[in-house]
Design an enzyme around this catalytic site. Structure first.
Site, PDB file in Angstrom:
ATOM      1  N   GLY A  84      -4.258 -34.153 -10.914  1.00 13.57           N
ATOM      2  CA  GLY A  84      -5.090 -33.772 -12.050  1.00 13.57           C
ATOM      3  C   GLY A  84      -6.221 -34.757 -12.328  1.00 13.57           C
ATOM      4  CG  HIS A  85      -8.480 -33.982 -15.844  1.00  9.57           C
ATOM      5  ND1 HIS A  85      -9.139 -33.220 -16.760  1.00  9.57           N
ATOM      6  CD2 HIS A  85      -7.229 -34.143 -16.331  1.00  9.57           C
ATOM      7  CE1 HIS A  85      -8.342 -32.953 -17.762  1.00  9.57           C
ATOM      8  NE2 HIS A  85      -7.178 -33.496 -17.520  1.00  9.57           N
ATOM      9  CG  ASN A  86      -9.855 -38.456 -16.401  1.00 12.44           C
ATOM     10  OD1 ASN A  86     -10.048 -37.258 -16.589  1.00 12.44           O
ATOM     11  ND2 ASN A  86     -10.771 -39.360 -16.643  1.00 12.44           N
TER      12      ASN A  86
END
Lengths: 309, 309, 309
Positions: A221-223
């Site tokens: 996922g993001h980050n």
């Protein structure tokens, strides 16, 4: 084609043999042009009985007294690692076109020397790929994604997808996408499996550390921030903003909630799960279950449960 | 378009009716050109009330005394199976181009007669596809992969990806790819779901047995050997070198560690897991939990846990 | 580029400032042309210390007495939601070609005004896409699939795949595909993640309700009926014929057996599982484990297990 002596040197061993070796092989399929390896007594026997022209064998076998005089033998501290080194050497720089004519590469993307892009791959605006990367068929590298040198991305992987971050409108219950305009960085020597998806950061970046290997159908996922030399097996899912430190091993189908922190060297067993915001620590320790606990504790709990009347 | 009599014969039943049937349907959407089926009293009622031109009904219903005289009725031992047979017949040989112009097929690949390849699919060097295969859009068949006859591969699947086998360098912690140069064989009548990934063998082969059906987003690791008429539901993950024998049913999201052995006819329940190197045996028996145990035992354990104070 | 006043209005707030704002940003990366947001004391401090030209801050912060006089501040009931609204406004109608030349769109497919189709995407016969949809690279929209307005489909997703429904031939154990000729409907504002697969109905339809958001690598089986404003995180798997009502939240790697019914507003925790045919009810209630139970009960059970000697 290399000589036996050249391959032995690459693997850190020695031989006087100059027989030509063209490939690595199973003992069963080996001919005079093949290298095989042996790590235990049974595989040593199979190797010696085979037609292989060169045999890498573990020194530990020699130490047990089993040191036959076969001139094809090269003794190595880690025969399997030496075999993999020789295999890489024999594969050479890789066949195939540098840039398949069916690939769609934006004019503003940058491809380092020696980088090859497979059929139907899509490289969007501003993406930067380092030296000698191999981008498989139908891979998508979204805008602005950065790859280091020698990265390998297998067929169908999607790098830099839009993250799954929404803000809920309290009155209507409707969801609105939170801006997902950050980027994704793969450091050198990262390898990504087929149909895996890695999201770009929301406002910041997602980063995969040097030497990390990711299997097929993984979601990151993001980050997320993944360290160096991490291994992530198939179908693992990492929610947003997870930190995974160097040397972690994550077995298949593990799931991490968002904002997890996995300390250096931790081993997460297959199908285990870590709840959002939790930290798991213990270099070399194996964890199991959901929520993940030390595997010994987990096994004791399961045994207790079976003893109940 | 077939006559009712032709379709009844295909399904192993009889009727004098020669009405033209063009499609299979739900009762609710059926017209005079449609075939419907009934397996229980409720669906028989719906079928009789519909405008369908032909009804396949289970003989067991007739035995319970419910044997209406409607001339559209054909009694079959297995009405659903007959309906599926008729549906296949009515689909015909399939529409679409034999080889979509946007597909990328290597000159050295071999495609059997009647095989169709969808838009954007990639068939690499030396791949061999049997007769009447259907390769969906954007499928990747990597170099040297072999498909038998009548295989169906849905959109986005990747056949023959590089396996996830690495050797760790002890001093640096770095990972080096172990040679992944084996192959992948799909025997006749194998069907593969969308975005599924199947890795080639490392030195040997990965093999999927005749008639086996694999759902979407499944991962099958290198050197797995899957038997005949196995069913593998969505998001199942098989680590390397698993053996799955004939007639096994694996429900969704099941995970197998490497070198597992699943005996003939075993049923692994959804989300269950088998640890590396373990064997599961028991034809027709349902297993649940991680590590997988007979489902009855698993349910008893969960019940005991809830009774605890 | 918008003025601060325009963006404040869009978010439901006010300011006299007419400074030009070109992008949303983290405080750390903000310049005078950037909007940032603050929901707590720490992020408010960071925002005020940044070079941002506009700051959306939560009214709750002002209420606690922290109401600095900085002219860049706009107070909002939900600062994060306002930030997302402004971010959408600043992204504009989106760059890129309406229809990438490498996309393969059947002549009988219908694309609404403002809909864009990415590189290598495949839109088959009879598919209908509404207004202002964004179809990512290498997406497959199979024949007859219907998308509403403003749908977003990320790279590699497969919409309308053949469902996994087979009938077993009792004597031989062979499997025959049950007809999978239904369709798939995505209502307005549905968003689908990368490499996700959604199957068409067998005889009827699969339907995803208005405003529902689906993450990467999700599988949704044939004949599922998903309500409005549902959130489905990565790697979730829904077997066939599940009903998921409005406002449900399904966390990562959850698995549903076939014919499950998830009541409105239920929250299924990560990796939880629901057995075939079961119903889960309780608006806003969190469920955990397999089979899923209220999370409080689940945690109590796990705690009891650890207390056992």
């Amino acid at each position: 084609m290399k000589t036996a002596r050249e391959l032995a040197q690459i693997a850190g061993g020695e031989t006087e043999s100059t027989v030509g070796i063209a490939r690595v092989s199973h003992p069963a399929a080996a001919g005079a042009d093949a290298l095989v390896f042996a790590q235990d007594a049974a595989s040593l026997e199979a190797a010696l009985a085979s037609a292989a022209g060169l045999i890498f064998a573990a020194e530990a076998l020699a130490a047990t007294g089993q040191r036959p005089a076969d001139p094809r033998l090269v003794w190595l501290h880690d025969a399997k690692y030496g075999f993999a080194l020789a295999g890489r050497e024999l594969r050479g720089p890789g066949e195939g076109s540098a840039l398949h004519p069916s690939a769609v590469v934006d004019d503003s993307a940058t491809l380092g020397q020696g980088t090859r892009v497979g059929a139907g791959a899509v490289i969007e605006a501003g993406a930067v790929l380092g030296l000698e990367c191999r981008i498989g068929p139908r891979v998508v590298v979204h805008a602005g994604v950065v790859l280091g040198d020698r990265c390998v991305v297998q067929a169908g992987a999607v790098l830099g997808a839009t993250g799954f971050g929404y803000v809920r409108q309290r009155e209507t219950g409707e969801y609105l996408l939170f801006p997902q305009q950050g980027t994704l960085v793969l450091e050198d020597d990262v390898e990504i499996g087929a149909n895996t998806t890695i999201d770009r950061g929301a406002l910041g970046e997602t980063r995969i550390g040097r030497g990390t290997k990711v299997d097929n159908l993984v979601h990151i996922g993001h980050n997320c921030r993944i360290g160096r030399n991490v291994v992530i097996a198939a179908q693992v899912g990492l929610s947003g903003s997870c930190v995974v430190e160097d040397g972690v091993v994550i077995a298949g189908q593990v799931g991490l909630g968002d904002h997890c922190h996995i300390g250096p060297g931790v081993v997460l067993g297959g199908q285990s799960g870590v709840y959002s915001g939790k930290t798991v620590r213990g270099p070399g320790e194996l964890f199991a279950g959901t929520p993940a606990e030390p595997a010994r504790e987990h096994m004791k709990s399961l045994a207790r449960l079976r003893r109940l009347k």
